[in-house]
Design an enzyme around this catalytic site. Structure first.
Site, PDB file in Angstrom:
ATOM      1  N   GLY A 199       0.776  -1.236   0.000  1.00  0.00           N
ATOM      2  CA  GLY A 199       0.000   0.000   0.000  1.00  0.00           C
ATOM      3  C   GLY A 199       0.807   1.285   0.000  1.00  0.00           C
ATOM      4  N   ASP A 200       2.129   1.185   0.225  1.00  0.00           N
ATOM      5  CA  ASP A 200       2.957   2.402   0.252  1.00  0.00           C
ATOM      6  C   ASP A 200       4.389   2.054  -0.147  1.00  0.00           C
ATOM      7  OD1 ASP A 200       3.582   5.052   0.585  1.00  0.00           O
ATOM      8  OD2 ASP A 200       3.617   4.998   2.772  1.00  0.00           O
ATOM      9  N   VAL A 201       4.524   1.485  -1.354  1.00  0.00           N
ATOM     10  CA  VAL A 201       5.836   1.019  -1.819  1.00  0.00           C
ATOM     11  C   VAL A 201       6.616   2.194  -2.386  1.00  0.00           C
ATOM     12  CG1 VAL A 201       7.073  -0.601  -3.319  1.00  0.00           C
ATOM     13  CG2 VAL A 201       4.890  -1.275  -2.317  1.00  0.00           C
ATOM     14  N   HIS A 205      10.646   2.780   1.976  1.00  0.00           N
ATOM     15  CA  HIS A 205      10.124   1.529   2.542  1.00  0.00           C
ATOM     16  C   HIS A 205      10.672   0.291   1.844  1.00  0.00           C
ATOM     17  CE1 HIS A 205       6.390   4.007   3.934  1.00  0.00           C
ATOM     18  NE2 HIS A 205       7.442   4.178   4.716  1.00  0.00           N
TER      19      HIS A 205
END
Length: 302
Positions: A199-201, A205
């Site tokens: 969801g937040d690549v 991260h």
């Protein structure tokens, strides 16, 4: 609340950890957690997360469930394994690899470990394999863990509701609105299956080794079962058309689910970022974000 070195050592002892005092390194950039890197007396490296406020910990429950599922079912990359999880402390053994890039707030941009002008093929290849492994985690396991589940047939309706709510509360410029509606109404654009997404690549991260192979993913607060394309959007924004094509090809080669219009769908999904900004502005009441939202939504100031 910011803890001193002595306070950190005392909290660690209460949780059965014996840390080397001189090893403590502080990262104060997070709004919700004070982060401390430390080494114990056996030489193991740890990441400690200490909540700054009481309201922070309840929001970690979903992340803990996600990590338990990911660590049980994924072997091709590392994710944090919270071996200590209390209201006072989250701690896990430090993962191998370093973030591909870290955000420097002073320059409003990334400081890169990855050579972004000559991104090696292995970066795309190993990221593709990592995403396939994640997206193929059995949905039933995510459901059993109590994670949010979006079925494929729900994706368009949910997006439509979000767009309508933003248009009603703030407004949307005509050309942007027409672009969204053309995408929403085009059956061929949309995937026929969903999967567990990070969801937040983004670069901060994604952990890489010295050769730029992807070794791990961190910060799982946005994970759920939803549109797989979400995990391609930030990379498209960072590396453009060519980077997106290389990642989709690597993903397909690793056995990932790819449909004919996936690339275009990722681009159109990327164009909905003003919806997220607007939603945050409405929830937070932040005037700064509201101005950003209006600009992104192409709403003229009256």
């Amino acid at each position: 609340m910011n803890n001193s070195k002595q306070a950190i050592l005392e909290i660690a002892v209460r949780h059965g950890m014996d840390l080397q005092q001189e090893s403590l390194e502080f990262d104060e950039s997070g709004l919700d957690f004070q982060v401390v890197f430390a080494t114990d007396q056996q030489g193991k490296e740890w990441v400690l997360r200490l909540p700054r406020r009481e309201d922070v910990m309840p929001r970690t429950e979903v992340e803990k469930k996600v990590l338990d599922v990911v660590n049980e079912h994924v072997t091709v990359f590392e994710a944090p394994n919270w071996t200590i999880y209390t209201n006072e402390l989250i701690a896990y053994e430090k993962l191998t690899g370093v973030p591909a890039g870290t955000i420097n707030h002073d320059i409003q941009n990334y400081v890169w470990k990855l050579d972004i002008h000559h991104v090696p093929d292995c970066f795309y290849g190993t990221l593709g394999k990592a995403l396939v492994a994640l997206h193929q985690v059995p949905i039933e396991k995510a459901r059993e863990a109590g994670l949010t589940i979006h079925e494929a047939h729900e994706l368009r309706q949910t997006m439509k509701q979000r767009m309508n709510a933003v248009k009603e509360k703030i407004g949307v410029g005509d050309s942007l609105w027409n672009r969204w509606q053309t995408w929403i109404e085009n059956d061929a654009m949309w995937p026929e299956k969903t999967g567990l997404i990070h969801g937040d690549v983004h670069a901060g991260h994604i952990l890489i080794d010295e050769s730029s192979n992807v070794t791990g993913l961190i910060d799982w607060t946005e994970a759920k079962v939803s549109d797989l394309s979400n995990d391609f959007v930030v990379l498209y924004k960072t590396f453009g058309d060519e980077g997106l094509e290389l990642l989709i090809n690597a993903y397909k080669e690793a056995g990932g689910y790819v449909w004919e219009n996936m690339k275009e769908h990722v681009k159109e999904l990327s164009a909905t970022y003003p919806v997220s900004i607007a939603e945050f502005a409405m929830i937070s009441g932040s005037e700064e974000y509201m101005q950003m939202a209006k600009q992104a939504l192409e709403v003229a100031e009256s």
